[in-house]
Design a protein around this motif. Structure first.
Motif, PDB file in Angstrom:
ATOM      1  N   GLU A 121      59.424  32.615  -8.137  1.00 37.44           N
ATOM      2  CA  GLU A 121      59.906  32.326  -9.490  1.00 37.44           C
ATOM      3  C   GLU A 121      60.689  31.020  -9.541  1.00 37.44           C
ATOM      4  O   GLU A 121      60.528  30.233 -10.463  1.00 37.44           O
ATOM      5  CB  GLU A 121      60.776  33.482 -10.005  1.00 37.44           C
ATOM      6  N   THR A 122      61.545  30.766  -8.532  1.00 40.97           N
ATOM      7  CA  THR A 122      62.312  29.525  -8.552  1.00 40.97           C
ATOM      8  C   THR A 122      61.430  28.330  -8.242  1.00 40.97           C
ATOM      9  O   THR A 122      61.668  27.242  -8.743  1.00 40.97           O
ATOM     10  CB  THR A 122      63.520  29.570  -7.590  1.00 40.97           C
ATOM     11  N   ILE A 123      60.393  28.536  -7.442  1.00 42.39           N
ATOM     12  CA  ILE A 123      59.445  27.444  -7.189  1.00 42.39           C
ATOM     13  C   ILE A 123      58.745  27.085  -8.485  1.00 42.39           C
ATOM     14  O   ILE A 123      58.627  25.921  -8.845  1.00 42.39           O
ATOM     15  CB  ILE A 123      58.428  27.833  -6.094  1.00 42.39           C
ATOM     16  N   ILE A 124      58.298  28.099  -9.228  1.00 45.98           N
ATOM     17  CA  ILE A 124      57.625  27.855 -10.517  1.00 45.98           C
ATOM     18  C   ILE A 124      58.577  27.124 -11.460  1.00 45.98           C
ATOM     19  O   ILE A 124      58.195  26.175 -12.124  1.00 45.98           O
ATOM     20  CB  ILE A 124      57.164  29.182 -11.153  1.00 45.98           C
ATOM     21  N   LEU A 147      47.447  29.709 -14.992  1.00 43.83           N
ATOM     22  CA  LEU A 147      46.118  29.913 -14.413  1.00 43.83           C
ATOM     23  C   LEU A 147      46.093  29.730 -12.902  1.00 43.83           C
ATOM     24  O   LEU A 147      45.661  30.619 -12.177  1.00 43.83           O
ATOM     25  CB  LEU A 147      45.113  28.973 -15.081  1.00 43.83           C
ATOM     26  N   ALA A 148      46.538  28.568 -12.415  1.00 46.92           N
ATOM     27  CA  ALA A 148      46.484  28.298 -10.972  1.00 46.92           C
ATOM     28  C   ALA A 148      47.525  27.245 -10.609  1.00 46.92           C
ATOM     29  O   ALA A 148      47.882  26.398 -11.427  1.00 46.92           O
ATOM     30  CB  ALA A 148      45.094  27.818 -10.573  1.00 46.92           C
ATOM     31  N   PRO A 149      47.994  27.275  -9.359  1.00 43.91           N
ATOM     32  CA  PRO A 149      49.058  26.366  -8.936  1.00 43.91           C
ATOM     33  C   PRO A 149      48.570  24.945  -8.689  1.00 43.91           C
ATOM     34  O   PRO A 149      47.383  24.715  -8.456  1.00 43.91           O
ATOM     35  CB  PRO A 149      49.546  26.978  -7.626  1.00 43.91           C
ATOM     36  N   VAL A 176      41.953  34.171  -1.234  1.00 47.85           N
ATOM     37  CA  VAL A 176      43.296  34.298  -0.657  1.00 47.85           C
ATOM     38  C   VAL A 176      44.126  35.222  -1.543  1.00 47.85           C
ATOM     39  O   VAL A 176      44.016  35.204  -2.764  1.00 47.85           O
ATOM     40  CB  VAL A 176      43.971  32.908  -0.486  1.00 47.85           C
ATOM     41  N   ARG A 177      44.903  36.041  -0.890  1.00 51.47           N
ATOM     42  CA  ARG A 177      45.807  36.942  -1.595  1.00 51.47           C
ATOM     43  C   ARG A 177      47.009  36.146  -2.086  1.00 51.47           C
ATOM     44  O   ARG A 177      47.534  35.291  -1.372  1.00 51.47           O
ATOM     45  CB  ARG A 177      46.246  38.041  -0.635  1.00 51.47           C
ATOM     46  N   ALA A 178      47.447  36.404  -3.296  1.00 50.95           N
ATOM     47  CA  ALA A 178      48.605  35.705  -3.859  1.00 50.95           C
ATOM     48  C   ALA A 178      49.817  35.913  -2.965  1.00 50.95           C
ATOM     49  O   ALA A 178      50.112  37.035  -2.565  1.00 50.95           O
ATOM     50  CB  ALA A 178      48.890  36.218  -5.266  1.00 50.95           C
ATOM     51  N   HIS A 179      50.506  34.791  -2.626  1.00 55.06           N
ATOM     52  CA  HIS A 179      51.700  34.926  -1.801  1.00 55.06           C
ATOM     53  C   HIS A 179      52.783  33.909  -2.114  1.00 55.06           C
ATOM     54  O   HIS A 179      53.915  34.101  -1.725  1.00 55.06           O
ATOM     55  CB  HIS A 179      51.344  34.894  -0.309  1.00 55.06           C
ATOM     56  N   HIS A 180      52.467  32.840  -2.815  1.00 55.55           N
ATOM     57  CA  HIS A 180      53.506  31.879  -3.194  1.00 55.55           C
ATOM     58  C   HIS A 180      53.715  31.841  -4.704  1.00 55.55           C
ATOM     59  O   HIS A 180      54.776  31.442  -5.155  1.00 55.55           O
ATOM     60  CB  HIS A 180      53.137  30.452  -2.756  1.00 55.55           C
ATOM     61  N   TRP A 181      52.710  32.181  -5.439  1.00 53.83           N
ATOM     62  CA  TRP A 181      52.717  32.018  -6.887  1.00 53.83           C
ATOM     63  C   TRP A 181      52.323  33.329  -7.570  1.00 53.83           C
ATOM     64  O   TRP A 181      51.565  34.106  -7.004  1.00 53.83           O
ATOM     65  CB  TRP A 181      51.702  30.948  -7.299  1.00 53.83           C
TER      66      TRP A 181
END
Length: 144
Positions: free
Chosen positions: A25-28, A79-81, A106-111
Motif C-alpha cells: 500500500e505504501t509503495i502504491i 490494472l497493472a504495475p 506470477v502470483r501477486a506479491h508486491h502490488w
C-alpha cells in the motif's frame, strides 16, 4: 552484559526494519504521488534512444505487454504495475523473473492488482528483447 547489549542491538535493528519496511500500500502511494499527466499511468517515463534489441523489444512489449503495463512500462492505475520501478531493478527481479512471469504467470506479491496470467504466444527470445527494452527504460529513468 555483552550478550544483553547484543540482544538489544538486534531488537532495535529489527524494530527499525519494521518501521521503515514498505507495504504494498505504501509503495502504491509512493508511485501515485509521482503521478503523471498520462491518463491512468503511474509514472512519467523518459524513453531514451534505444538499442536495436530494445527497439525490437519495444515492438513486442507494445503487442503483448502494454495493454496491461501501459505505454513505456509506466503501469496503469487499477490494472497493472509500472515495470520502470525500483521493485523491478535487476538485483531484485532479474531477467529470469520476467521470463518466468511471461511463461507461467506470477502470483501477486508486491502490488494489489491480482495475479498475472501467463502471456500467450511469446517465446523466450521475444521476452529477452522485451527485457532489453524494459532495462533500457529503467536505466534511462535512474533504475540500475
Amino acid at each position: 552484559m555483552k550478550s544483553t547489549i547484543a540482544i538489544a542491538a538486534v531488537l532495535a535493528t529489527g524494530l527499525l526494519g519494521i518501521m521503515i519496511w514498505k507495504t504494498p500500500e505504501t509503495i502504491i502511494e509512493d508511485v501515485q504521488s509521482q503521478d503523471s499527466n498520462s491518463a491512468g499511468a503511474f509514472l512519467d517515463v523518459f524513453e531514451p534512444e534505444l538499442s536495436s534489441n530494445a527497439q525490437i523489444g519495444k515492438q513486442g512489449y507494445e503487442i503483448k505487454c502494454a495493454a496491461c503495463h501501459g505505454a513505456n512500462a509506466a503501469g496503469q492505475d487499477g490494472l497493472a504495475p509500472p515495470l520502470v520501478h525500483i521493485i523491478y531493478e535487476p538485483n531484485h527481479h532479474g531477467d529470469e523473473a520476467f521470463q518466468r512471469a511471461a511463461a507461467i504467470g506470477v502470483r501477486a506479491h508486491h502490488w494489489p492488482f491480482g495475479d498475472m496470467p501467463p502471456v500467450e504466444g511469446v517465446t523466450r527470445g521475444d521476452v529477452t528483447m522485451i527485457i532489453a527494452y524494459i532495462r533500457e527504460l529503467q536505466r534511462a529513468n535512474g533504475i540500475n
